[in-house]
Design a protein around this motif. Structure first.
Motif, PDB file in Angstrom:
ATOM      1  N   GLN A  84      -1.769 -19.711  13.936  1.00  9.53           N
ATOM      2  CA  GLN A  84      -2.197 -20.568  15.242  1.00  9.53           C
ATOM      3  C   GLN A  84      -1.017 -20.778  15.638  1.00  9.53           C
ATOM      4  O   GLN A  84      -0.902 -21.293  17.214  1.00  9.53           O
ATOM      5  CB  GLN A  84      -2.948 -21.852  14.792  1.00  9.53           C
ATOM      6  CG  GLN A  84      -4.440 -21.662  13.993  1.00  9.53           C
ATOM      7  CD  GLN A  84      -5.200 -20.943  14.975  1.00  9.53           C
ATOM      8  OE1 GLN A  84      -5.673 -21.119  15.848  1.00  9.53           O
ATOM      9  NE2 GLN A  84      -5.799 -19.850  14.335  1.00  9.53           N
ATOM     10  N   GLY A  85       0.363 -21.130  15.324  1.00 12.38           N
ATOM     11  CA  GLY A  85       1.573 -21.441  16.008  1.00 12.38           C
ATOM     12  C   GLY A  85       1.573 -22.763  16.213  1.00 12.38           C
ATOM     13  O   GLY A  85       2.538 -23.077  17.022  1.00 12.38           O
ATOM     14  N   LEU A  86       0.746 -23.597  15.681  1.00 15.80           N
ATOM     15  CA  LEU A  86       1.048 -25.060  15.932  1.00 15.80           C
ATOM     16  C   LEU A  86       1.708 -25.823  14.920  1.00 15.80           C
ATOM     17  O   LEU A  86       2.015 -26.885  15.448  1.00 15.80           O
ATOM     18  CB  LEU A  86      -0.388 -25.444  16.021  1.00 15.80           C
ATOM     19  CG  LEU A  86      -1.237 -24.950  17.320  1.00 15.80           C
ATOM     20  CD1 LEU A  86      -2.696 -25.608  16.937  1.00 15.80           C
ATOM     21  CD2 LEU A  86      -0.882 -25.073  18.512  1.00 15.80           C
ATOM     22  N   PHE A  87       2.013 -25.221  13.914  1.00 13.93           N
ATOM     23  CA  PHE A  87       2.462 -26.034  12.845  1.00 13.93           C
ATOM     24  C   PHE A  87       3.891 -25.533  12.249  1.00 13.93           C
ATOM     25  O   PHE A  87       3.960 -24.185  12.156  1.00 13.93           O
ATOM     26  CB  PHE A  87       1.600 -26.180  11.455  1.00 13.93           C
ATOM     27  CG  PHE A  87       0.281 -26.541  12.117  1.00 13.93           C
ATOM     28  CD1 PHE A  87      -0.030 -27.900  12.616  1.00 13.93           C
ATOM     29  CD2 PHE A  87      -0.793 -25.882  12.015  1.00 13.93           C
ATOM     30  CE1 PHE A  87      -1.151 -28.477  13.013  1.00 13.93           C
ATOM     31  CE2 PHE A  87      -2.177 -26.497  12.495  1.00 13.93           C
ATOM     32  CZ  PHE A  87      -2.351 -27.690  13.073  1.00 13.93           C
ATOM     33  N   SER A  88       4.771 -26.272  11.781  1.00 16.53           N
ATOM     34  CA  SER A  88       6.064 -25.680  11.483  1.00 16.53           C
ATOM     35  C   SER A  88       6.096 -25.637   9.786  1.00 16.53           C
ATOM     36  O   SER A  88       6.681 -25.191   9.053  1.00 16.53           O
ATOM     37  CB  SER A  88       7.168 -26.491  12.014  1.00 16.53           C
ATOM     38  OG  SER A  88       6.915 -27.923  11.346  1.00 16.53           O
ATOM     39  N   ASN A  89       5.031 -26.545   9.215  1.00 22.43           N
ATOM     40  CA  ASN A  89       4.898 -26.726   7.719  1.00 22.43           C
ATOM     41  C   ASN A  89       3.544 -26.859   7.388  1.00 22.43           C
ATOM     42  O   ASN A  89       2.881 -27.877   7.994  1.00 22.43           O
ATOM     43  CB  ASN A  89       5.897 -27.840   7.169  1.00 22.43           C
ATOM     44  CG  ASN A  89       6.266 -27.662   5.926  1.00 22.43           C
ATOM     45  OD1 ASN A  89       5.790 -26.802   4.978  1.00 22.43           O
ATOM     46  ND2 ASN A  89       7.226 -28.315   5.335  1.00 22.43           N
TER      47      ASN A  89
END
Length: 847
Positions: A84-89
């Motif tokens: 989704q490209g919304l989270f870094s972890n």
């Protein structure tokens, strides 16, 4: 126990570099056996780190589904969330297990969002260009990849502008106003542009360095020869110019010429040297030229159009132009006769050491017809007004020439941006032999408003004019069409008023319908005119430019001249000698009423001017605002009835009131203009404009020469208000009117207009902007001309010469504006100081 893992806090499964998240409190000890995974029913999913509805569903986790622990389900869930490209972890942990049910916890960390980008060290225009390329809006996810791309785009843009020694840093900092938002500071140190010190070409024996360097259009070395050209090194331009260098060899017959090697060496922080090694090869000539597959046209006809003969120097560029791109290319003879799908394929064969045999294979195909003609983009102009100007119709044979002609006619209407008229073919069906033609148009504001003021004879002179070029008289009572007046039918309606108070006033009104009746291109033009003017007081005349105590003392209201006038004209297109011709016929009448008027031949009485005129014109120009190619020729004849031939009176002895009650004359004019592009650029070509003009005012009786309709020559070709009808002919570099009768004998009456003139102009024009908002071009000119009182005085080579430079700006609401500086080289006898350095202004007209 083999393979047994005891998770005292929380068991965590993560992939793709995800870091394990640790619960704050001990919840339950869970024993997991990798050697014997167990299947549970998913009873609940809790999200920690953000408020996202439906996150479990996105991860593919549904309450009640069976889930194997350990297993691939949780691995796939984490991967889906990363996608989704919304989270870094991201991590997923077992919260607890109750019997055969399992409860999971998702730990997420959101990526930072973009609040703002600050560009430090760039101009506003440079910043805007980069923003267009990146298109990063507020709220965009900030990633390392995004920052790397941003830096790369800034670096690439600056290299395109010649900045190679750049330092770029991107600093990320938290936005104090928004949680989880960051500000990016892009810090740029551009330093100096890299310039080309020298271009060194080796291996060229048949072609001189200068010719090869001239072929490189955008890559120039720093020198006096290139003083006005950029010498910046730009890699993209250099790569293109290497092809241009090889093309120059190909044009001169060196078909095998290649660049063996090249290098760019930086010799200082601000300079580079370019080394190019070429291998020229043999010079080739055309040998035998044959045609294969042609049945519609014979080989002799095609060879004549190709215009290449055996023994000509081989030129690949010219060959391509003669086959496909020129207006009279071989392919066009097919495409103008319906053969849309025809193809011409030149096959070259080397014969001996220096000859090329050329075989042109022709695939003629079948004729195609036009299925639909589609018009897009006309927001104001009615569709029938556009269609009547087209030369392409549904059901007719396809013709490339007719499509180009249609685009020219649409450009000359003035309602659309000429640079954005884009005819195209859509729905091309080779099996059915049909195609649709689409004309994509962009409407532009073409109405004009004129507001001007000036100071003369102690008074302010003001004028206002309105011209509506897309008027619609039939919708004058349809309030929905007002923008602010009814529009869409292509009619022209104009009003103009000029005054300096009660001493001078003029009004004019005109209307033009280009398609009278709506079925044929027969135009109707009607105009009305009125002016009222008082004379100067005797004290003002006796002391020229005297300073009166009161401005009203300058005028004598007992002296009065009233002028009335009207004209009606009919125009039509004619198809002989070709269909570029038009003919216009007009009848006009002016009446001059004089009362105590000391400036005319007589002081009290009336003069009448009834005339008919015919204008034959041929125009093939492509754009009325900035013409790139084409020509325009016109011939006109205006004449009055020959009253003196019908009367037995001796006008030499008649009183002036009787002699000039009805004015008589015949007036001949010729104008020729040719526009030739000197460069191949379609966007910004250098254009050579050449023109010749002649005018002659004749008479039926030498004792009854017309005091009207003569020529006044010199200057900007414009006037304020005049005492009676005359025609103003500009010639830059000299004062207004200073060349009137300059070639005549000293016997020419003082203050009289010329009866004959000639004028010649050469201009180089270069467009600065061809945008819809403003058409701007610069020019340099050479001009020569003269005028004479009598035909017997005419000396075609006795001309007054000038040269200079200028600028033209066409604004949609104000029309043509311009300024010229000209220098008149020749002295005018009896009129010292009228030549030399002169500035001229252009308002709504050309010279």
């Amino acid at each position: 126990m083999t393979g047994k893992i005891t998770l005292v806090l929380i068991f965590i499964l993560c992939i793709c570099g995800a870091k394990a998240q640790v619960a704050d409190t001990v919840q339950q000890q869970v024993d997991i056996y990798y050697s014997s995974p167990k299947t549970y029913e998913l009873a609940g999913v809790k999200v920690v780190g953000g408020d996202y509805d439906g996150l479990a569903s996105i991860a593919g986790l549904t309450i009640g589904m069976p889930i194997q622990i350990p297993g691939e389900t949780i691995t796939r869930a984490i991967k889906r969330l990363y996608d989704q490209g919304l989270f870094s972890n991201i991590s997923i942990a077992v919260d607890r297990i109750e019997d055969d049910k399992v409860y999971l916890t998702m730990y997420i960390q959101e990526r930072h969002k973009l609040s703002k980008i600050n560009y430090i060290g760039l101009k506003k225009s440079e910043e805007n260009k980069i923003k267009e390329k990146m298109n990063l809006g507020v709220g965009s996810q900030v990633t390392d990849f995004m920052k790397t791309t941003l830096k790369s785009q800034v670096e690439k843009y600056l290299k395109e502008k010649g900045y190679y020694n750049t330092n770029i840093k991107i600093i990320q900092r938290d936005d104090p106003k928004e949680k989880n938002y960051v500000v990016l500071d892009v810090i740029v140190e551009k330093h100096n542009k890299i310039k080309i010190a020298d271009i060194i070409i080796n291996g060229n024996e048949q072609m001189k360095d200068g010719r090869l360097k001239a072929a490189m259009k955008k890559t120039k070395e720093k020198s006096l020869v290139n003083f006005f050209k950029s010498s910046n090194y730009i890699e993209k331009n250099y790569d293109e110019d290497k092809y241009h260098l090889v093309d120059k060899y190909n044009e001169k017959g060196f078909r095998d010429a290649v660049i063996v090697s090249d290098s760019v060496v930086q010799i200082s922080p601000k300079r580079v040297k370019i080394y190019i090694d070429v291998q020229e090869g043999n010079k080739y000539y055309f040998n035998n030229i044959s045609w294969v597959g042609n049945t519609i046209y014979d080989s002799e006809t095609l060879s004549r159009i190709l215009n290449i003969k055996k023994g000509d120097v081989y030129n690949s560029k010219y060959l391509n132009e003669r086959i496909t791109t020129d207006e009279d290319a071989v392919s066009n003879i097919y495409q103008n006769n319906g053969y849309l799908f025809s193809r011409l394929m030149p096959i070259e064969t080397i014969a001996g050491e220096d000859s090329i045999n050329l075989e042109i294979r022709v695939a003629e195909g079948t004729q195609a017809t036009i299925n639909k003609v589609i018009i897009q983009g006309n927001n104001r102009t009615h569709e029938h007004v556009i269609r009547r100007e087209l030369y392409v119709y549904p059901g007719e044979l396809f013709s490339r020439e007719d499509i180009i002609r249609s685009a020219r006619e649409l450009a000359n209407m003035g309602h659309f941006d000429p640079e954005q008229i884009a005819p195209d073919l859509v729905n091309v069906n080779q099996e059915a032999g049909t195609t649709d033609v689409i004309f994509k148009l962009v409407e532009k504001a073409n109405d004009k408003i004129e507001l001007s003021g000036g100071w003369g004879a102690g008074m302010i002179i003001g004028s206002v004019g309105l011209t509506f070029t897309n008027f619609s008289i039939r919708n004058i009572f349809n309030w929905d069409t007002y923008r602010p007046l009814p529009q869409g039918d292509g009619q022209t309606f104009s009003l103009k008023a000029q005054t300096n108070g009660k001493y001078y006033t003029s009004f004019s009104l005109s209307f033009r319908e280009p398609w009278l009746g709506g079925k044929k291109p027969n135009s109707l033009s009607v105009s009305l005119y009125f002016s009222r003017q008082t004379g100067y007081s005797s004290s003002y005349r006796n002391s020229y430019y005297a300073q009166a105590a009161n401005a009203s003392d300058y005028y004598d209201t007992r002296q009065l001249m009233l002028t009335y006038g009207f004209s009606v004209g009919l125009g039509r297109r004619i198809k002989w000698p070709d269909d570029w011709f038009t003919m216009y016929n007009e009848i006009s009448f002016q009446r001059y009423q004089l009362k105590n008027w000391p400036y005319y031949i007589f002081s009290n009485g009336n003069s009448n001017n009834l005339s008919i005129a015919t204008v034959i014109k041929r125009s093939s120009i492509d754009n009325p605002l900035f013409t790139k190619r084409g020509s325009e020729f016109s011939f006109s004849l205006a004449l009055t009835p020959p009253y003196s031939l019908f009367s037995s009176r001796h006008f030499e002895a008649e009183k002036d009131q009787i002699k000039y009650r009805w004015i008589e004359y015949h007036k001949w004019k010729f104008s020729g203009k040719i526009f030739t592009p000197l460069t191949h650029s379609e966007k910004r070509p250098l254009v050579l404009y050449a023109s010749a003009q002649y005018g002659y005012l004749g008479h039926y009786d030498k004792n009854r020469k017309s005091p009207f309709e003569g020529f006044e020559m010199g200057g900007d070709g414009m006037s304020g208000y005049s005492l009676y009808g005359r025609e103003y002919v500009g010639l830059r570099g000299y004062e207004n009117g200073s060349l009137t009768n300059a070639g005549s004998s000293f016997m020419a009456p003082q203050g009289s207009d010329a009866s004959l003139y000639s004028k010649f102009t050469l201009e180089l024009r270069y467009p600065i902007s061809l945008a819809q908002s403003a058409t701007i071009y610069a020019l340099g000119f050479l001009e020569a001309g003269n005028s004479w009182y009598e035909l017997k005085d005419f000396e075609p080579f006795n001309l007054y010469r000038s040269a200079g430079v200028g600028l033209r700006v066409f604004l949609p609401m104000f029309g043509l504006l311009g300024i010229d500086w000209g220098y008149g080289f020749d002295d005018v006898p009896g009129r010292s100081g009228v030549g030399g350095s002169q500035f001229h202004f252009v308002l709504g007209q050309e010279f």
